[in-house]
Design a protein around this motif. Sequence first.
Motif, PDB file in Angstrom:
ATOM      1  N   LEU A  32     -37.971 -48.553 -73.390  1.00 47.12           N
ATOM      2  CA  LEU A  32     -39.297 -49.145 -73.549  1.00 47.12           C
ATOM      3  C   LEU A  32     -40.323 -48.124 -74.047  1.00 47.12           C
ATOM      4  O   LEU A  32     -41.312 -48.501 -74.670  1.00 47.12           O
ATOM      5  CB  LEU A  32     -39.777 -49.734 -72.224  1.00 47.12           C
ATOM      6  CG  LEU A  32     -38.915 -50.860 -71.624  1.00 47.12           C
ATOM      7  CD1 LEU A  32     -39.475 -51.275 -70.274  1.00 47.12           C
ATOM      8  CD2 LEU A  32     -38.859 -52.040 -72.574  1.00 47.12           C
ATOM      9  N   HIS A  56     -35.360 -46.275 -68.868  1.00 49.10           N
ATOM     10  CA  HIS A  56     -36.078 -46.954 -69.952  1.00 49.10           C
ATOM     11  C   HIS A  56     -37.014 -46.015 -70.718  1.00 49.10           C
ATOM     12  O   HIS A  56     -37.749 -46.460 -71.609  1.00 49.10           O
ATOM     13  CB  HIS A  56     -36.895 -48.121 -69.381  1.00 49.10           C
ATOM     14  CG  HIS A  56     -36.049 -49.155 -68.702  1.00 49.10           C
ATOM     15  ND1 HIS A  56     -35.078 -49.870 -69.360  1.00 49.10           N
ATOM     16  CD2 HIS A  56     -36.028 -49.582 -67.412  1.00 49.10           C
ATOM     17  CE1 HIS A  56     -34.488 -50.702 -68.522  1.00 49.10           C
ATOM     18  NE2 HIS A  56     -35.052 -50.539 -67.318  1.00 49.10           N
ATOM     19  N   VAL A  58     -41.528 -50.805 -78.763  1.00 51.31           N
ATOM     20  CA  VAL A  58     -41.308 -49.567 -78.020  1.00 51.31           C
ATOM     21  C   VAL A  58     -42.566 -48.714 -78.131  1.00 51.31           C
ATOM     22  O   VAL A  58     -43.037 -48.419 -79.231  1.00 51.31           O
ATOM     23  CB  VAL A  58     -40.102 -48.790 -78.575  1.00 51.31           C
ATOM     24  CG1 VAL A  58     -39.931 -47.466 -77.840  1.00 51.31           C
ATOM     25  CG2 VAL A  58     -38.832 -49.621 -78.484  1.00 51.31           C
ATOM     26  N   SER A 110     -32.991 -44.905 -79.633  1.00 54.01           N
ATOM     27  CA  SER A 110     -34.029 -45.703 -78.985  1.00 54.01           C
ATOM     28  C   SER A 110     -33.683 -47.176 -78.953  1.00 54.01           C
ATOM     29  O   SER A 110     -34.270 -47.938 -78.184  1.00 54.01           O
ATOM     30  CB  SER A 110     -35.369 -45.514 -79.713  1.00 54.01           C
ATOM     31  OG  SER A 110     -35.730 -44.155 -79.749  1.00 54.01           O
TER      32      SER A 110
END
Length: 567
Positions: free
Chosen positions: A474, A442, A506, A468
């Motif tokens: 994340l 992540h 994000v 992304s």
Amino acid sequence: MTVRTALARLDVRDLLPRRDDYELRPRTVGADLVAGLTVGVVALPLALAFGVSSGVGPAAGLVTAVVAGVVAAVFGGSRFQVSGPTGAMAVVLAPIVAQHGLPSVALVSVLAGIVVLAAGLLRLGRVVTFIPWPVVEGFTLGIAAIIFLQQVPAAVAVEGPVGENTLATAVQVTAEAVASPSLTTAWTLGTVAAVAAVMLALPRLSGAIPASLVAVAAATVVAEVAHAPLARIGALPDSLPVPTMPTVGVGALGDLAGAALAVAALAAIESLLSARVAASMEPGGSVYEPDRELVGQGLASVAAGLFGGMPATGAIARTAVNIRSGARTRLAAVVHALVILAVIYLATGPVSRIPLAALSGVLMVTAFRMTGARTIRAVLGSTRSDAVTFVVTAVVTVAFDLIQAVEIGLVVAAFFALRHVSRASAVHREPLPGQARPGDEHVALFRLDGSMFFGASDRVLTEVSDASARDGVLVVVLRLSQLRMVDATGARALAELVGALEGRGVTVLVKGVQERHRQLLTTVGVLEELRHENHLFDSLDDAVEHARSHVRRSAEGTDVPQLEGRR
């Protein structure tokens, strides 16, 4: 600019003549006298020819060679530069004469000289180093083609239309000559061919013989003995004219201002390139002063205009002869001008009988020699972008305008350079350092390489944004320590990228902002788009640890605290 820098720019002592410009020793003076005599003999037919081809007349060519030759030698920045009328300048002046008339040339010369002089005083001499080699060679090839084509009407004894494109005119007059052959056409073509043959063959027998002068003298003698129906140079002044300030109407002055700027640009470019080549030709190399060279060439054009001449530039062909003839100081260039001055006072009668066709032959061979086949092969065989730049510059020079050709050539070269830099700029997704941990999938770590500028920013932004959006990322860590250059467009793209990622939920961490980029990134708003000011790191380990902590706490369903990052 500091006060000290400003004062240094106002100090012009280094732009003035100095005692060490000359070595007044018998051996050095003797070498300069021999070299100057040799160059003067070579320059005489060229001065006449370029004066004729420009439309100003042979007398203006002689006056320019004398006046500008002395002034540029004394005040210029090269020990070996020989200045005077040149083929490139003749190409530029021909349409000016056709549009504004003969009296306009003297004023254009003065105005252009003032512009070049100002460029030297403003220390702009190094600007020529920004002109790429393919542009210079394409420009030279284009000028050579124009000089050759300009001589076609005189070579076939058919008068062409004034102000038309040289290529179209050459085709038209050639067709007329073929359709209506005459005795004059035969004599003219024969004279051109004979002069060209002598100029090409004689150097193979002896390089010390001035081939152009021998060819012109022989053609003149044959034409006189045979009473050939050939057009001649005509009457020439037997002394230098009295210097006067050229005048022109106010309305025409505005039109001539643009022409003067074009002439000034050409004079500066050609003179600096010639001086640079001359410095490289001397064994061991020599130093030339580009700012002083501009001052000298500017004063030379002003002086030539006051005497009724034409704008002058450094002439690489005559400069090369000067060096190869053993010149030691700028005295050789002064002597070359005095040799031509002696012709004005002592030999204008014989010179006035020179056939114009002989001068056309001289110019055609000169054009042929301006750019060698080896140079053309070298440019075309270098890279595709350089070859395209070379060809485009040459074609635009012949088809349109000389100054436009340089401008377009620079644009084409800049386009390819920017494309190369853009392709060298890249974004790489890297694995996280150290042993893999749960949740690392992540976290996306991106390293930005090269330059973040207007030519690459959109592509970099798209690649990071697309990557992304996948794999449940994340946290994004942006490594900026490898960026060599960032401009305002690139900085703004980074700000938009950070804002877009944060807007999607994000978290963005930035690592390795270089000190020289920090002010720009702050001003444009990159750092303001971060969720927290402590999301800026100097250590990659700290940034990755922060990212892993964020992912871990997100997996536990708790809020992610704003941990203290290390600036």
